[in-house]
Every structure is written in structure tokens, then in C-alpha cells.
Design a protein around this motif. Structure first.
Motif, short mmCIF file in Angstrom:
data_model
loop_
_atom_site.label_atom_id
_atom_site.label_comp_id
_atom_site.label_asym_id
_atom_site.label_seq_id
_atom_site.Cartn_x
_atom_site.Cartn_y
_atom_site.Cartn_z
N GLY A 221 -16.77 -13.82 6.03
CA GLY A 221 -18.22 -12.41 5.58
C GLY A 221 -17.32 -11.51 5.64
O GLY A 221 -17.46 -10.97 5.16
N VAL A 222 -16.33 -11.35 7.11
CA VAL A 222 -15.45 -10.71 7.08
C VAL A 222 -14.83 -10.14 6.00
O VAL A 222 -14.52 -8.71 5.13
CB VAL A 222 -14.81 -10.48 8.82
N LEU A 223 -13.85 -11.15 5.98
CA LEU A 223 -13.01 -10.82 4.86
C LEU A 223 -13.62 -10.43 3.73
O LEU A 223 -13.59 -9.19 2.38
CB LEU A 223 -12.71 -11.91 4.03
N GLY A 224 -15.11 -11.06 2.86
CA GLY A 224 -15.89 -10.75 1.64
C GLY A 224 -15.75 -8.90 2.18
O GLY A 224 -15.69 -8.22 0.96
N ALA A 225 -16.33 -8.69 3.23
CA ALA A 225 -16.96 -6.89 3.79
C ALA A 225 -15.38 -6.29 3.54
O ALA A 225 -15.92 -4.97 3.12
CB ALA A 225 -17.24 -7.44 5.13
N VAL A 226 -14.20 -6.64 3.68
CA VAL A 226 -13.13 -5.43 3.39
C VAL A 226 -12.24 -5.66 2.47
O VAL A 226 -11.25 -4.59 2.40
CB VAL A 226 -12.52 -5.99 4.76
N ARG A 227 -12.49 -6.45 1.34
CA ARG A 227 -11.75 -6.65 0.17
C ARG A 227 -11.58 -5.63 -0.51
O ARG A 227 -10.81 -5.30 -0.62
CB ARG A 227 -12.22 -7.86 -0.50
N ASP A 228 -12.80 -5.26 -0.83
CA ASP A 228 -13.02 -3.45 -1.73
C ASP A 228 -12.22 -1.83 -1.04
O ASP A 228 -11.25 -1.70 -1.89
CB ASP A 228 -14.12 -3.35 -2.43
N MET A 229 -12.42 -2.20 0.32
CA MET A 229 -11.67 -1.14 1.18
C MET A 229 -10.10 -1.09 0.69
O MET A 229 -8.89 -0.30 0.61
CB MET A 229 -11.85 -1.60 2.03
N VAL A 230 -9.85 -2.32 1.33
CA VAL A 230 -8.19 -3.14 1.73
C VAL A 230 -7.22 -3.36 -0.46
O VAL A 230 -6.60 -2.54 -0.45
CB VAL A 230 -7.62 -4.33 1.52
N HIS A 231 -8.39 -3.02 -1.25
CA HIS A 231 -7.84 -3.25 -2.34
C HIS A 231 -7.19 -2.04 -3.10
O HIS A 231 -6.85 -1.02 -3.71
CB HIS A 231 -9.05 -4.05 -3.51
N GLY A 232 -8.95 -0.89 -3.14
CA GLY A 232 -8.84 0.12 -3.32
C GLY A 232 -7.99 1.13 -2.62
O GLY A 232 -6.83 1.94 -3.27
#
Ligand code: BEZ
Length: 390
Positions: free
Chosen positions: A99-110
Motif C-alpha cells: 500500500g505504501v509503495l503504491g502511494a509513493v510511486r508517482d512521487m519517486v517517478h516524478g
């Protein structure tokens, strides 16, 4: 929450160490509180041991900044932002919950900050939501559970009841298991998802499993929930008639001794067991046992290998976010789990999977490896990897 590598390794001399141009700042994004706190601590112990074992192979020094995700996606997103924007980390290591990985994915990628995933198995992160900045050194939920569906059907098990916590990891693990089990001729006779971090009494679910006509029960639970589940399964008197199977987080060496005799005879699959027989694992088990007085778990080896991949990237000349992302996905080595490589199509790890039974050992429970299933790359699952510019 900041400290230097030298201090982390107990090598602090009291002399001021000038910051070298090649210093890398590493954000450790882990749960240090909440239901997965022990997993976060174990990954950190493994990570520090990995830096101690391999850090001397590079001139690069690593400054560590720790943040607690509390296993809460919105909290974790705030902490990831802090590490990226305020602490200006070069790379992040961690994340335990899917759940946490799903939440931070866009931040990390962006932001273009490389993340070495040291646990969370969220299939999406190396599937439809893959990113050249996310490199997984742990496992994917499909990778662990898919082979077990086929293996259990091959053992003659025909009907299974499944249980898991109701969040991304629970849903994905059970889904991937069920797909391969039914493809191999098995039948899922019932399934339930229990409220995540809230279920204390598994009794009503166990009653359903008992009445379902299943030959076996297959589950995913980890951390505190795994301890309660295995104990309640045993005290409910189910183990003799309805054998318990699962992904190996259920009987992790991290907490199997808290489960005690209730864990004996449980059969699970995982990418690591401390009883794997190879020289790299012997060295790792010796170092971990010297540090902690007990055998390492899958969480420890994930931290250890995350440190090793970081050191390998530094040795290859990576000095900043972009060059780290580029170098991390090219690393391969033979470690405690066996041969590891990163699949360039998804950035997910390729590794063997072991089926093991928890058995009584000398004074403690131990893991008897029943089968080594061949290393398989996950299907791309919709991943279209964006090429990095360098
Ligand atoms: C997950 O949420 O991906 C997870 C958590 C604990 C153990 C294994 C997987």
C-alpha cells in the motif's frame, strides 16, 4: 534522524571527516512503528550489515537519513517528500507495505529519485506502474505465490480455502496463487480478506475454513498478524485435519519462535530461508548471528542485498540520482539467496523460490527446504519501461 555511515558501523573516530565529493545520501524509508515495525528494524539491520560487508569495496561513503512510514500510505508519502525535497537524498531504500509503495510511486517517478525496494511486493510497481527509478531487490507478490499454486496442486491438494489481510499485498498474493492453483486443476472453495491491522480474532474466519470442505488452507499474513494467526490456527485445533500453507512471511524466522510449536509443520514458499546451503549464505548467517544472536530472515537478506546493490552501483561510478538509477538495474551477483539479477523489462528481481517446512531444530524452530523452484522472471504485466537518457 540523521547519522553517518562511519557512526552506523561503529567506526567513528571522533575526528571530523570532510565530506567527500562522492558521498551519497541514502533515505531509509521504513516502518519503525505499527504492525510491520519489526520488519523495518530487521531490514535496517540487514542493510547496515551489508554496508559493513561490502562498503569497503568503494571510496564512496554513505550518509543515512531514516524516516518512519508507520505503515500508513499518507504518512509515508509525506516522509518520502521530506527525504526527496528537504534532505535531497540521492537514493531511497525501503518500503515494506504494498500500500505504501503504491502511494509513493508517482512521487519517486516524478522526482527521478531511485528507490531500491527492500520489501513491498506490489506487482503494479514492476507492472503497469513500473518506473526506471524503481528497482526491486526483494520479491513481487506474484513471484512468491504463483509457483506455490502449481506446487501444491502437484502434491495432490485439490481444494483450498484462502485468507489474507484486505489490502494490496493480500489481494495480489491470493489472486496470483489462485490463478496458478486453478490452472493446475485445483479448486478454491472459499476466500476471505480480513480487515488489515484491525483483526485480532480470526475465529469466525477459521470456522468458515473448517466448514468449507477444503483439503488445505493457504494464507498471506506477516508481522504481528502472522504471529496471532498461526497461534489461533493451532489453538482452534485445525492443523491436524486442515494443513496450513502460505507465503513464507507467515512463519518468518524473524518471529517463528514467538509462534512456537504452533508453527511446526506449516509449509510455505519464499525467496529465502536461512538454511539455504551456499557459501554466500553461510557468511551472511554467520555475520547476522554474531550481531543479533539469531538466524536472519527474508527481511534481513533484502536489506543486506539492497546495501550490496547500492555499493555495486557506486563501484560502477554512479554519483547522483540519474546515474544511480541507470547502474542499479544492471547489477547482478550471487548472494545468500542464490543468483540474482534485475529483469530489464520490469526492474523486478529474478531469483529462485524455495518451499520449506517449519520444523523443530536444536533448541529453536528451523526451516527444512523441501523444493527449490526455478528462478522465473515475472510477466511484464503492462510494464512499458521508459528508457533513461544516460
Ligand atoms: C507487502 O505489503 O507487500 C508485504 C508486507 C509484509 C510482508 C510481505 C509483503
Amino acid at each position: 534522524m540523521k547519522r553517518s555511515l562511519l557512526a552506523a558501523l561503529g567506526l567513528a573516530t571522533g575526528l571530523a571527516v570532510p565530506a567527500a565529493a562522492e558521498d551519497l545520501t541514502v533515505g531509509l524509508l521504513l516502518p519503525f512503528s505499527g504492525v510491520y515495525a519489526s520488519l523495518g528494524n530487521e531490514i535496517e539491520t540487514g542493510f547496515n550489515l551489508g554496508l559493513a560487508a561490502f562498503g569497503g569495496e568503494t571510496e564512496t561513503t554513505f550518509e543515512i537519513v531514516r524516516e518512519d512510514t508507520e505503515v500508513k500510505p499518507p504518512v509515508a508519502l509525506g516522509k518520502a517528500k521530506k527525504l526527496i525535497l528537504q534532505e535531497k537524498v540521492d537514493v531511497m531504500v525501503g518500503v515494506v507495505s504494498s500500500g505504501v509503495l503504491g502511494a509513493v510511486r508517482d512521487m519517486v517517478h516524478g522526482a527521478g529519485v531511485p528507490l531500491i525496494v527492500a520489501n513491498a511486493g506490489n506487482d503494479e510497481a514492476t507492472g503497469a506502474a513500473c518506473s526506471p527509478y524503481i528497482t526491486r531487490m526483494s520479491f513481487s507478490n506474484g513471484q512468491i505465490n504463483r509457483p506455490m499454486g502449481t506446487w501444491m496442486a502437484e502434491q495432490g491438494i485439490e481444494k483450498v480455502f484462502t485468507l489474507a489481510p484486505d489490502y494490496a499485498a493480500g489481494r495480489q498474493m491470493i489472486d496470483r496463487f489462485s490463478q496458478s492453483f486453478t490452472a493446475a486443476g485445483g479448486e478454491i472453495v472459499g476466500q476471505e480478506f480480513t480487515p488489515f491491522q484491525k483483526t485480532q480474532d480470526f475465529g469466525p474466519y477459521l470456522a468458515q475454513a473448517k466448514a468449507s470442505g477444503a483439503d488445505a488452507v493457504y494464507v498471506f499474513y506477516a508481522g504481528g498478524e502472522a504471529i496471532s494467526f498461526v497461534k489461533q490456527y493451532d489453538s482452534f485445533g485445525l492443523k491436524a485435519d486442515l494443513p496450513l500453507y502460505g507465503s513464507g512471511f507467515l512463519t518468518s524466522p524473524l518471529y517463528v519462535n514467538a509462534q512456537g510449536e504452533a508453527a511446526e509443520g506449516v509449509i510455505t514458499a519464499l525467496h529465502y530461508a536461512p538454511t539455504i546451503d551456499n557459501p554466500a549464505n553461510a557468511a551472511f548467517v554467520a555475520a547476522f548471528t554474531a550481531e543479533t544472536g539469531r538466524a536472519p530472515s527474508e527481511f534481513a537478506v533484502q536489506g543486506y542485498d539492497a546495501a550490496r546493490v547500492l555499493v555495486e552501483a557506486a563501484k560502477a561510478g554512479a554519483t547522483d540520482r540519474a546515474s544511480l538509477a541507470h547502474a542499479l538495474r544492471q547489477v547482478s551477483f550471487e548472494g545468500p539467496r542464490g543468483k540474482l539479477a534485475i529483469d530489464p523489462a520490469t526492474n523486478n528481481i529474478i531469483q529462485p523460490v524455495y518451499v520449506y517446512e517449519t520444523v523443530a531444530g536444536e533448541g529453536a524452530l528451523t526451516q527444512k527446504v523441501l523444493a527449490q523452484l526455478p528462478a522465473e522472471a515475472d510477466p511484464a504485466n503492462g510494464c512499458e519501461m521508459v528508457p533513461l537518457s544516460n
